[in-house]
Scaffold this motif. Structure first.
Motif, short mmCIF file in Angstrom:
data_model
loop_
_atom_site.label_atom_id
_atom_site.label_comp_id
_atom_site.label_asym_id
_atom_site.label_seq_id
_atom_site.Cartn_x
_atom_site.Cartn_y
_atom_site.Cartn_z
N GLU A 144 0.83 -1.20 0.00
CA GLU A 144 0.00 0.00 0.00
C GLU A 144 0.86 1.25 0.00
OE1 GLU A 144 -3.39 2.32 -0.07
OE2 GLU A 144 -3.13 0.16 -0.44
N LYS A 157 2.59 1.58 -3.66
CA LYS A 157 1.82 1.37 -4.90
C LYS A 157 1.96 2.57 -5.83
CE LYS A 157 -2.64 3.12 -3.28
NZ LYS A 157 -4.03 2.82 -2.97
N HIS A 159 0.26 2.52 -8.91
CA HIS A 159 -1.01 2.59 -9.64
C HIS A 159 -2.14 2.14 -8.71
CE1 HIS A 159 1.48 2.96 -13.20
NE2 HIS A 159 2.13 1.89 -12.80
N PRO A 160 -3.35 2.56 -9.01
CA PRO A 160 -4.49 2.10 -8.20
C PRO A 160 -4.64 0.58 -8.20
CG PRO A 160 -5.13 3.96 -9.57
CD PRO A 160 -3.76 3.55 -10.02
N LYS A 161 -4.29 -0.05 -9.34
CA LYS A 161 -4.47 -1.49 -9.44
C LYS A 161 -3.38 -2.21 -8.64
CE LYS A 161 -4.89 -5.34 -12.72
NZ LYS A 161 -4.84 -5.74 -14.13
N LYS A 162 -3.81 -3.16 -7.78
CA LYS A 162 -2.88 -3.93 -6.95
C LYS A 162 -3.09 -5.42 -7.19
CE LYS A 162 -4.37 -1.92 -3.19
NZ LYS A 162 -4.54 -1.53 -1.77
N LYS A 213 -7.82 -4.35 -0.23
CA LYS A 213 -8.48 -4.05 -1.51
C LYS A 213 -7.60 -4.45 -2.70
CE LYS A 213 -11.15 -0.26 0.51
NZ LYS A 213 -10.72 -0.50 1.89
N ASP A 266 -6.84 -6.02 -6.14
CA ASP A 266 -7.68 -6.15 -7.34
C ASP A 266 -7.58 -7.53 -7.99
OD1 ASP A 266 -8.60 -3.23 -7.86
OD2 ASP A 266 -6.47 -3.08 -7.40
N GLU A 268 0.55 -1.58 -12.88
CA GLU A 268 0.03 -2.06 -11.60
C GLU A 268 1.17 -2.28 -10.62
OE1 GLU A 268 -1.47 -6.28 -12.03
OE2 GLU A 268 -0.98 -5.85 -14.13
N LYS A 270 6.09 8.70 -2.64
CA LYS A 270 5.03 7.84 -2.10
C LYS A 270 5.24 7.59 -0.61
CE LYS A 270 1.29 5.50 -2.68
NZ LYS A 270 0.05 6.20 -3.02
N GLY A 316 0.42 9.23 -9.50
CA GLY A 316 -0.64 9.15 -8.50
C GLY A 316 -0.39 9.91 -7.22
#
Length: 814
Positions: free
Chosen positions: A346, A349, A351-354, A383, A385, A425, A495, A520
């Motif tokens: 987390e 990351k 990208h939103p996609k994990k 969460k 993906d 990702e 990040k 991001g």
């Protein structure tokens, strides 16, 4: 782990606040950022020199956490949660761990020493896991906080514990001993680590041996200076002293294998060790001696030791194919370390996609249904993906989760592997060693040459917290990530800073900020050197410009008017004596006229830059700069009726002038990356960057020959020379060559011979036992970037920022 909160109230001397309901504790947490925090969490608001968990209680309540151990009641939270008030939350965490440890009665191995603790722990876990259900410290959780968190991983199905204990100050070990309560002690090695906390080496030995005060036996390399401080029976080993309980004779070493004859109780047996270096052999002997004490059959020992493997104790973030980020944790698979890896995923990351690639989970100590129920919950909390489950057991128990793709083996996955299946990702690769997930890492990792710059994210967090400790709680922090994070990396560090809730990021040019936005990053970003031509792009990506001239302000105002923008944030730079960029005092009236009654922009901050904050000999000049800044900024505030953030302190300014000049915000730069401007400052910082390469080739060069371009080094006696694939195109200054500089190979100095080439350099390894492929340290703990900078007559900034981007960056967390 489940127990009632009422069980610990008296044990930790806590005062419940308000009407207090009982509560079954399912999870202990000290990190407000973890996605594992939920309604089953008991949160300890730890207070340290550089942090205070009380600041995050309100946001944890929003996440569903309802039970907290605190030193004081937080404002605005009374009635929203249940609180246990204690004098010291760290001590309360330790006391809770003691209570929990006392619920179990089985043998526990306690490991300490200066080096090798984690390696020995992991190897003992591997060697003993066929015979025991083991709970052990995850990663290197061996501190005053890490040990309690490790103990909370225990459950009723475990029948052996292996915990490591690390200390840096006198008086710490007794706290850890009372939590671990080891019955078997292991002392790995005494070295120079953490010597600053002790007056002499013997004092450190005495402190470490406090772990063994209630042990039945202590296993260690025979050493009279240590044994005299141990009251328990000493079960010793040695390669040189035949009086040791276990005696080892090193035999043939070939092709990475060492034959070792082990003699114990007049019986001698042969084992093959898949290592040749002395450190690994010492750690293996410690493990073998432990197994002999536990009465493991010698044939079983020989068979298991043959399959030992290098232990990677760090979580690593690497660049992957198709713009992916890889989190490499491909050597272990247990529930405790899974939770740690998910938090790191987390944090890093891109990208939103994990995605997670996960093997069967081992050493859970729980019934298999319960174990995978907890695994599934952890994955859902984070969460994820896409879940790629590899192994027959995990495939069965996670089959009901959405977005699960199952394979019975790693080979089955590799047969169907398609590079286009992984794009944009963040991928966590976590598997037990038997699943050979390193093959998956090789396929997914972006290919670059063998030279790497390793960035220690724990060290960055430590350095950030050190500077924050000098500030008032409400003082904001802007961190400079310009120049590719001072050469260390842009997005990955940004990040981490976002994860650590800094207030602003600073970049030099708009394109740096745009890259962070594309990756991001949501934090406010200030651009310190905006070109007028980049204003359009800055507005498109929500970047905030530094405005330092009348012409620049006029250009931005025209653009804002054209776009019909209202209250766009800008930052006004004042020149108070640096004479680089900024409005001079004579321009303030003109600046006020341009900004007055202007709704297109909003002055978010007013700032300046100290020219000599690193040198206290210039105190008078620095004070004049500060006085000038206050005078000019107060005039702006008064005339424009605004309340901007003011900031003037850079890294050295925070260290030297925080008490007088911190204002509403400070700007942290090079100090974050482990480089201060004084000896005292550097003593408080941790090394962040380690540049590594490998030996490409070793050759013998005869007397009368020469090394490198222009024959700068003439050989006057036969020498052994190693070639390293790194040169000035990678950022190694040529001035560091010609016997002025050195690298480290197997903890020994290897002097650089002749001119440094574009892609290579040559070093003298005549007195070093080394082979092609061996690791080479270019800089890090030794030599430091400060040492290189001093020798080459430059500054550490230039060394760090000069490392080419063709050098792969690997980010890791212990």
């Amino acid at each position: 782990m489940t127990f009632s909160i009422k069980n610990i109230i008296s044990y930790i001397h806590a005062k419940p606040f308000g009407s207090f309901d009982d509560f079954i504790i399912e999870n202990i947490s000290i990190d407000s950022r973890s996605l594992q925090n939920n309604t089953g969490t008991l949160f300890f608001a730890l207070k340290g020199q550089n942090h205070d968990g009380h600041h995050y209680i309100e946001q944890l309540i929003h996440k569903g956490v309802r039970y907290f151990v605190v030193e004081s009641l937080p404002e605005n939270c009374i009635g929203k949660a249940q609180f246990l008030i204690v004098e010291n939350t760290t001590i309360a965490l330790q006391e809770t761990a003691k209570y929990y440890r006392n619920l179990f009665d089985f043998p526990v191995i306690g490991i300490t020493g200066s080096n090798g603790k984690t390696i020995v722990k992991e190897w003992l876990n591997y060697l003993l896991s066929p015979d025991y259900s083991i709970v052990r410290s995850p990663k290197s959780y061996n501190s005053q906080v890490g040990v309690p968190l490790s103990v909370f991983g225990t459950n009723e199905n475990h029948n052996l514990g292996i915990f490591e204990a690390g200390i840096s100050l006198k008086g710490e070990m007794l706290h850890l001993e009372s939590i671990i309560k080891p019955s078997i002690g292991v002392f790995t090695h005494i070295g120079t680590a953490h010597e600053d906390g002790f007056t002499n080496p013997e004092e450190k030995i005495i402190e470490k041996t406090q772990l063994f005060i209630n042990c039945e036996v202590v296993i260690l390399q025979k050493n009279d200076s240590i044994e005299k401080h141990i009251q328990a029976t000493c079960f010793t080993w040695s390669f040189t002293d035949e009086k040791a309980t276990v005696f080892g004779t090193i035999g043939e070493q070939k092709n990475g294998i060492t034959n070792l004859l082990v003699t114990y109780n007049s019986h001698t047996f042969l084992i093959e060790i898949p290592f040749q270096d002395s450190i690994a052999l010492n750690n293996v002997m410690t493990c073998v001696t432990t197994l002999l004490y536990l009465k493991v059959d010698t044939a079983i020992i020989a068979n298991r030791v043959r399959n030992l493997y290098p232990v990677e104790i760090r979580l690593q973030a690497k660049k992957g194919i198709n713009n992916c980020v890889l989190i490499d944790d491909s050597y272990s698979s247990d529930y405790q370390s899974l939770k740690i890896a998910l938090d790191f995923l987390e944090q890093q990351k891109l990208h939103p996609k994990k995605t997670i690639i996960l093997s069967d989970i081992f050493q859970g100590g729980l019934p298999i249904e319960k174990l995978y129920e907890k695994v599934a919950l952890a994955i859902q909390n984070n969460k994820i993906d896409r879940i790629i489950a590899i192994g027959e057991t995990i495939s069965k128990y996670l089959s009901e989760l959405p977005n699960v793709i199952s394979f019975s083996s790693t080979n089955d996955f590799l047969k169907q592997f398609n590079t286009q299946s992984f794009q944009n990702e963040t991928i966590l690769i976590k598997g037990a060693r038997s699943f050979n997930f390193d093959e998956i890492v090789v396929l997914l990792e972006e290919k670059k040459h063998e030279t790497v710059l390793e960035i220690n994210l724990d060290a960055i967090t430590n350095n950030l917290n050190f500077y924050k400790s000098k500030l008032l709680p409400n003082t904001k922090v802007m961190v400079m990530v310009k120049a590719f994070g001072y050469g260390n990396g842009g997005f990955e560090i940004a990040k981490l800073l976002e994860h650590n809730t800094v207030d602003y990021l600073g970049v030099a040019f708009a394109d740096e900020g745009i890259e962070l936005r594309k990756a991001g990053i949501m934090l406010p970003i200030m651009v310190l050197n905006p070109e007028n031509s980049s204003f359009n792009a800055m507005i498109a990506y929500d970047l905030e410009p530094e405005i330092y001239s009348i012409t620049g302000l006029q250009a931005f105002l025209r653009l804002a008017q054209q776009k019909n923008i209202n209250s766009y944030p800008i930052h006004i730079k004042l020149d108070t004596g640096m004479h680089r960029l900024g409005f001079e005092e004579t321009e303030i009236d003109t600046l006020i006229l341009l900004l007055k009654n202007n709704n297109f922009v909003k002055v978010k901050s007013v700032f300046s830059h100290l020219a000599a904050s690193d040198n206290t000999d210039f105190n008078d000049f620095t004070q004049k700069q500060f006085d000038r800044f206050k005078r000019c900024s107060e005039k702006l505030i008064s005339e424009l009726a605004i309340k901007p953030i003011r900031h003037i302190l850079n890294t050295s300014g925070i260290f030297n002038y925080a008490n007088e000049m911190q204002l509403e915000m400070v700007r942290l730069g090079i100090g974050l990356y482990g480089v201060g401007n004084s000896k005292t400052e550097n003593e408080n910082l941790q090394n962040v960057s380690t540049l590594k390469s490998v030996i490409s080739q070793i050759r013998v060069v005869n007397e009368g020959e020469s090394i490198g371009y222009s024959r700068k080094f003439m050989v006057n006696e036969e020498i052994k020379v190693a070639t390293i694939p790194i040169g000035y195109a990678d950022g190694i200054r040529r001035a560091w060559g010609n016997e002025k500089g050195y690298v480290m190979i197997n903890n020994q100095k290897a002097t650089i011979l002749g001119n440094i080439c574009m892609d290579m350099l040559m070093v003298n390894v005549s007195s070093i036992n080394c082979l092609s492929g061996d690791e080479v340290i270019i800089f890090g703990q030794k030599p430091t970037v400060n040492e290189i900078a001093t020798t080459t007559h430059t500054i550490a900034y230039e060394i760090l920022t000069g490392i080419s981007q063709r050098v792969k960056r690997v980010f890791y967390k212990n």
